[in-house]
Design a protein around this motif. Structure first.
Motif, PDB file in Angstrom:
ATOM      1  N   GLY A  80     -18.699 101.925  31.478  1.00 54.25           N
ATOM      2  CA  GLY A  80     -19.817 101.219  31.302  1.00 54.25           C
ATOM      3  C   GLY A  80     -20.215 100.568  30.191  1.00 54.25           C
ATOM      4  N   VAL A  81     -19.167 100.570  28.921  1.00 55.50           N
ATOM      5  CA  VAL A  81     -19.419  99.959  27.857  1.00 55.50           C
ATOM      6  C   VAL A  81     -19.394  98.403  27.970  1.00 55.50           C
ATOM      7  CG1 VAL A  81     -18.508  99.638  25.458  1.00 55.50           C
ATOM      8  CG2 VAL A  81     -18.426 101.593  26.587  1.00 55.50           C
ATOM      9  N   ARG A  82     -20.595  97.708  27.490  1.00 53.46           N
ATOM     10  CA  ARG A  82     -20.774  96.377  27.554  1.00 53.46           C
ATOM     11  C   ARG A  82     -20.360  95.726  26.176  1.00 53.46           C
ATOM     12  NH1 ARG A  82     -23.383  94.528  31.972  1.00 53.46           N
ATOM     13  NH2 ARG A  82     -23.441  92.585  31.364  1.00 53.46           N
ATOM     14  N   VAL A 116     -17.274  94.511  30.802  1.00 57.79           N
ATOM     15  CA  VAL A 116     -17.847  95.849  30.828  1.00 57.79           C
ATOM     16  C   VAL A 116     -16.458  96.564  30.968  1.00 57.79           C
ATOM     17  CG1 VAL A 116     -19.235  97.367  32.290  1.00 57.79           C
ATOM     18  CG2 VAL A 116     -19.907  94.936  32.058  1.00 57.79           C
ATOM     19  N   TYR A 117     -16.441  97.643  30.016  1.00 65.61           N
ATOM     20  CA  TYR A 117     -15.197  98.558  30.464  1.00 65.61           C
ATOM     21  C   TYR A 117     -15.686  99.477  31.416  1.00 65.61           C
ATOM     22  CZ  TYR A 117     -12.715  96.739  26.329  1.00 65.61           C
ATOM     23  OH  TYR A 117     -11.873  95.863  25.446  1.00 65.61           O
ATOM     24  N   PRO A 118     -14.532  99.914  31.930  1.00 70.87           N
ATOM     25  CA  PRO A 118     -14.727 101.155  32.876  1.00 70.87           C
ATOM     26  C   PRO A 118     -15.615 102.312  32.204  1.00 70.87           C
ATOM     27  CG  PRO A 118     -12.442 100.570  32.956  1.00 70.87           C
ATOM     28  CD  PRO A 118     -12.978  99.769  31.927  1.00 70.87           C
ATOM     29  N   GLY A 144     -17.955  91.028  12.214  1.00 72.15           N
ATOM     30  CA  GLY A 144     -18.901  92.090  12.702  1.00 72.15           C
ATOM     31  C   GLY A 144     -18.387  93.474  12.606  1.00 72.15           C
ATOM     32  N   LEU A 145     -19.270  94.501  12.680  1.00 73.38           N
ATOM     33  CA  LEU A 145     -18.965  95.649  12.520  1.00 73.38           C
ATOM     34  C   LEU A 145     -18.137  96.299  13.627  1.00 73.38           C
ATOM     35  CD1 LEU A 145     -22.677  97.134  11.643  1.00 73.38           C
ATOM     36  CD2 LEU A 145     -20.742  96.415  10.065  1.00 73.38           C
ATOM     37  N   SER A 146     -17.350  97.117  13.301  1.00 74.09           N
ATOM     38  CA  SER A 146     -16.667  98.043  14.309  1.00 74.09           C
ATOM     39  C   SER A 146     -17.415  98.256  15.770  1.00 74.09           C
ATOM     40  CB  SER A 146     -15.854  99.212  13.451  1.00 74.09           C
ATOM     41  OG  SER A 146     -15.072  99.926  14.628  1.00 74.09           O
ATOM     42  N   GLY A 147     -16.657  97.740  16.695  1.00 74.98           N
ATOM     43  CA  GLY A 147     -17.277  97.900  17.932  1.00 74.98           C
ATOM     44  C   GLY A 147     -18.207  96.780  18.440  1.00 74.98           C
ATOM     45  N   ALA A 148     -18.303  95.697  17.540  1.00 75.85           N
ATOM     46  CA  ALA A 148     -19.206  94.771  17.948  1.00 75.85           C
ATOM     47  C   ALA A 148     -18.680  93.866  19.111  1.00 75.85           C
ATOM     48  CB  ALA A 148     -19.210  93.595  16.773  1.00 75.85           C
ATOM     49  N   GLY A 149     -17.437  93.913  19.322  1.00 76.29           N
ATOM     50  CA  GLY A 149     -16.644  93.224  20.501  1.00 76.29           C
ATOM     51  C   GLY A 149     -15.589  92.211  20.045  1.00 76.29           C
ATOM     52  N   LYS A 150     -15.205  92.081  18.945  1.00 80.75           N
ATOM     53  CA  LYS A 150     -14.331  91.315  18.228  1.00 80.75           C
ATOM     54  C   LYS A 150     -13.006  91.280  19.033  1.00 80.75           C
ATOM     55  CE  LYS A 150     -14.710  92.533  13.889  1.00 80.75           C
ATOM     56  NZ  LYS A 150     -15.700  94.043  14.283  1.00 80.75           N
ATOM     57  N   SER A 151     -12.764  92.380  18.889  1.00 82.03           N
ATOM     58  CA  SER A 151     -10.981  92.627  19.476  1.00 82.03           C
ATOM     59  C   SER A 151     -11.131  92.190  21.108  1.00 82.03           C
ATOM     60  CB  SER A 151     -10.542  94.233  19.129  1.00 82.03           C
ATOM     61  OG  SER A 151      -9.501  94.358  19.695  1.00 82.03           O
ATOM     62  N   THR A 152     -11.838  92.507  21.687  1.00 89.23           N
ATOM     63  CA  THR A 152     -12.249  92.468  23.050  1.00 89.23           C
ATOM     64  C   THR A 152     -12.257  90.780  23.402  1.00 89.23           C
ATOM     65  OG1 THR A 152     -13.611  94.402  23.578  1.00 89.23           O
ATOM     66  CG2 THR A 152     -13.617  92.911  25.368  1.00 89.23           C
ATOM     67  N   LEU A 153     -13.139  90.039  22.518  1.00 90.13           N
ATOM     68  CA  LEU A 153     -13.159  88.619  22.628  1.00 90.13           C
ATOM     69  C   LEU A 153     -11.807  87.925  22.478  1.00 90.13           C
ATOM     70  CD1 LEU A 153     -15.867  86.234  21.655  1.00 90.13           C
ATOM     71  CD2 LEU A 153     -13.793  85.860  20.419  1.00 90.13           C
TER      72      LEU A 153
HETATM   73  P1  ADP Z   1     -14.065  95.349  17.469  1.00 89.71           P
HETATM   74  O1  ADP Z   1     -13.176  94.750  17.569  1.00 89.71           O
HETATM   75  O2  ADP Z   1     -15.624  94.617  16.921  1.00 89.71           O
HETATM   76  O3  ADP Z   1     -14.395  96.702  17.032  1.00 89.71           O
HETATM   77  P2  ADP Z   1     -14.043  96.281  20.230  1.00 89.71           P
HETATM   78  O4  ADP Z   1     -13.873  94.944  21.021  1.00 89.71           O
HETATM   79  O5  ADP Z   1     -12.772  96.988  19.844  1.00 89.71           O
HETATM   80  O6  ADP Z   1     -14.660  95.748  19.084  1.00 89.71           O
HETATM   81  O7  ADP Z   1     -15.021  97.197  21.173  1.00 89.71           O
HETATM   82  C1  ADP Z   1     -16.395  96.764  21.697  1.00 89.71           C
HETATM   83  C2  ADP Z   1     -16.960  97.833  22.402  1.00 89.71           C
HETATM   84  O8  ADP Z   1     -15.826  98.017  23.519  1.00 89.71           O
HETATM   85  C3  ADP Z   1     -16.902  99.166  21.551  1.00 89.71           C
HETATM   86  O9  ADP Z   1     -17.993  99.893  21.997  1.00 89.71           O
HETATM   87  C4  ADP Z   1     -15.526 100.129  22.077  1.00 89.71           C
HETATM   88  O10 ADP Z   1     -15.874 101.447  21.793  1.00 89.71           O
HETATM   89  C5  ADP Z   1     -15.552  99.475  23.463  1.00 89.71           C
HETATM   90  N1  ADP Z   1     -14.335  99.616  24.064  1.00 89.71           N
HETATM   91  C6  ADP Z   1     -13.064  98.763  23.600  1.00 89.71           C
HETATM   92  N2  ADP Z   1     -11.972  99.000  24.300  1.00 89.71           N
HETATM   93  C7  ADP Z   1     -12.360  99.871  25.238  1.00 89.71           C
HETATM   94  C8  ADP Z   1     -11.696 100.292  26.242  1.00 89.71           C
HETATM   95  N3  ADP Z   1     -10.324 100.332  26.364  1.00 89.71           N
HETATM   96  N4  ADP Z   1     -12.451 101.100  26.953  1.00 89.71           N
HETATM   97  C9  ADP Z   1     -13.521 101.542  26.931  1.00 89.71           C
HETATM   98  N5  ADP Z   1     -14.351 100.857  25.913  1.00 89.71           N
HETATM   99  C10 ADP Z   1     -13.620 100.063  25.162  1.00 89.71           C
END
Ligand code: ADP
Ligand code: ADP
Length: 237
Positions: free
Chosen positions: A14-16, A10-12, A35-44
């Motif tokens: 509140g985005v999960r 969960v980002y500061p 997955g589409l942009s915003g799916a969480g790939k980069s975070t993972l």
């Molecule tokens: P993807 O790589 O699939 O595009 P991300 O992992 O970049 O997905 O993002 C997943 C969600 O987390 C999105 O809603 C994105 O806007 C949000 N997000 C990513 N990085 C941050 C951040 N540093 N602070 C707040 N929200 C973030």
């Protein structure tokens, strides 16, 4: 082996970005996450080397919970993981060889790094890594004189110079045209096969995933919604 156990982020604000993700990736696998942009790939991907701290769960790399690593142990983990980014992240005004050896500069006396002089074994390593991606002839050229595809291959050579166990590629072809995307994906795939480097690639196009992956993980809204062999996926999904 990389294992996620009930990982959430969960980002500061509140985005999960990740919701209770559990998965295992075996040594030497070539996995594409789609997955589409915003799916969480980069975070993972970025949780694996702790560029991002997960909120909950465990992430094990070879049995060690990366969330517990500190200082030298964390640096060691990161040194074993090569990263490739959408925008290449090269030092544009530096030579290609200096970019490839960036991770080794810490071991080189500062004045040598500044002058662009490297120990002979480092130069040999850099040329060998550049040769793996077919651009050894560009070693002494400034990075910003290369095409996008060539710059991404420099970034792959930089990852290889770390002699990594794992390569994480976050949308490595999103800035490239389709033919160049295939060149870069083929390089990643060939290196995975030749060196057995566990490779995870984020993509937002399923067609490239189908062409190169052993296994495809589909993500939507922070969750894994598909996980299986690429051979079992049809174009319609
Ligand atoms: P993807 O790589 O699939 O595009 P991300 O992992 O970049 O997905 O993002 C997943 C969600 O987390 C999105 O809603 C994105 O806007 C949000 N997000 C990513 N990085 C941050 C951040 N540093 N602070 C707040 N929200 C973030
Ligand atoms: P990249 O091309 O390197 O994946 P992104 O455009 O996804 O870069 O994100 C750039 C930076 O902005 C990253 O550090 C990411 O964590 C952050 N970020 C992405 N989405 C959000 C968001 N919704 N809110 C705050 N920061 C974000």
């Amino acid at each position: 082996m990389i294992e996620f156990r009930h990982v959430s982020k969960v980002y500061p604000g509140g985005v999960r970005a990740l919701r209770d993700v559990s998965l295992k990736i075996n040594p030497g696998e070539f996995v594409v996450i789609v997955g589409l942009s915003g799916a969480g790939k980069s975070t993972l991907l970025r949780c694996i080397n702790r560029l991002i701290e997960p909120t909950e769960g465990e992430i094990l790399v070879d049995g060690v919970d990366v969330r517990k690593l500190k200082g030298a142990e964390l640096r060691r983990l990161r040194s074993q993981i090569g990263m490739v980014f959408q925008t290449f992240n090269l030092v544009k005004r530096s030579s290609v060889i200096k970019n490839v050896l960036a991770g080794r500069l810490a071991h080189t006396p500062v004045w040598r790094g500044l002058l662009g002089w490297f120990p002979r074994e480092d130069v040999r390593l850099a040329l060998e890594c550049l040769d793996r991606v077919g651009i050894a002839d560009k070693a002494w050229v400034r990075a910003d004189q290369l095409s996008g595809g060539q710059q991404q291959r420099v970034a792959i050579a930089r990852a290889l110079a770390q002699r990594p166990k794992i390569i994480l590629a976050d949308e490595p072809v999103a800035s490239l045209d389709p033919p160049t995307s295939h060149v870069v994906m083929s390089d990643l795939r060939r290196i995975n096969r030749e060196d057995g480097i566990t490779t995870i690639v984020n993509l937002h196009f399923i067609d490239l995933a189908l062409a190169y992956a052993d296994r495809i993980i589909g993500m939507r809204n922070g969750q894994v919604v598909f996980d299986g062999p690429a051979a079992g996926v049809t174009e319609k999904t």
